[in-house]
Scaffold this motif. Structure first.
Motif, short mmCIF file in Angstrom:
data_model
loop_
_atom_site.label_atom_id
_atom_site.label_comp_id
_atom_site.label_asym_id
_atom_site.label_seq_id
_atom_site.Cartn_x
_atom_site.Cartn_y
_atom_site.Cartn_z
N TYR A 1 0.83 -1.20 0.00
CA TYR A 1 0.00 0.00 0.00
C TYR A 1 0.86 1.24 0.00
N CYS B 1 -3.92 -5.83 4.25
CA CYS B 1 -2.54 -5.77 3.75
C CYS B 1 -1.53 -6.28 4.77
N TYR C 1 -3.55 0.41 -3.28
CA TYR C 1 -3.13 -0.97 -2.99
C TYR C 1 -2.72 -1.65 -4.28
#
Length: 177
Positions: A107, A125, A165
């Motif tokens: 990210y 994430c 992302y």
């Protein structure tokens, strides 16, 4: 100890030290970026401090490595949130292949000066995601924008923050080892 042996030992120690530094450089750089917000790296938090009387727009950007047969998108392309208030966004990922695939997301936040004020409480994430063939999952991100951003002359004028992302495949041999 003779001079050649001492020189050989020092050279060996130097090689070992440099190899160790090279091996540790990626996790050390990641820790440095998380601590300073460098390169738009977000912070991790436990709870939001409480909303203030100002809002900021959050745009969501999603990408997938060409090596990963997934579709990935935000449920909503943007949200307007209260600075200091806890918020949640959802992302949809689909495995388009006929076999299970494990992916991991990286990210980034832009503009970079907002990265140290964008704090994630919970995020997909932080873990690897394994999707079964043709499975679709809804993944939440819980976050807040720290009100300290309003005290930073470099970030106070930020009106839009982009959370981006990118999903990459995880090498299953490395993941199991």
């Amino acid at each position: 100890m003779n001079r050649k042996l001492r020189t050989a030992m020092l050279a060996g120690l130097g090689v070992c030290g440099m190899s160790g530094l090279g091996y540790a450089s990626v996790p050390l750089y990641r820790l440095f970026c998380q601590a300073t917000g460098l390169n738009g790296t977000t912070q991790r938090g436990i709870a939001a401090p409480g909303a203030v009387n100002r809002q900021v727009r959050i745009d969501f950007d999603t990408n997938v490595s060409p090596k990963l047969d997934w579709s990935f998108k935000p449920e909503s392309p943007s949200e307007t949130v209260d600075i200091g208030g806890r918020d949640m966004a959802f992302f949809i990922a689909t495995n388009n292949s006929d076999h299970p695939i494990t992916g991991s997301a990286t990210y980034n936040v832009s503009p970079a000066q907002a990265g140290k004020y964008f704090t994630k409480i919970q995020c997909f994430c932080f873990t690897q995601q394994t999707l079964k063939p043709h499975e679709t999952v809804r993944m939440p991100v819980i976050f807040y924008v720290d009100p300290k951003m309003l005290d930073d002359p470099d970030a106070v004028t930020v009106e839009t923050i982009t959370l981006s992302y990118t999903f990459y495949p995880v090498d299953s041999a490395k993941a199991s080892g």
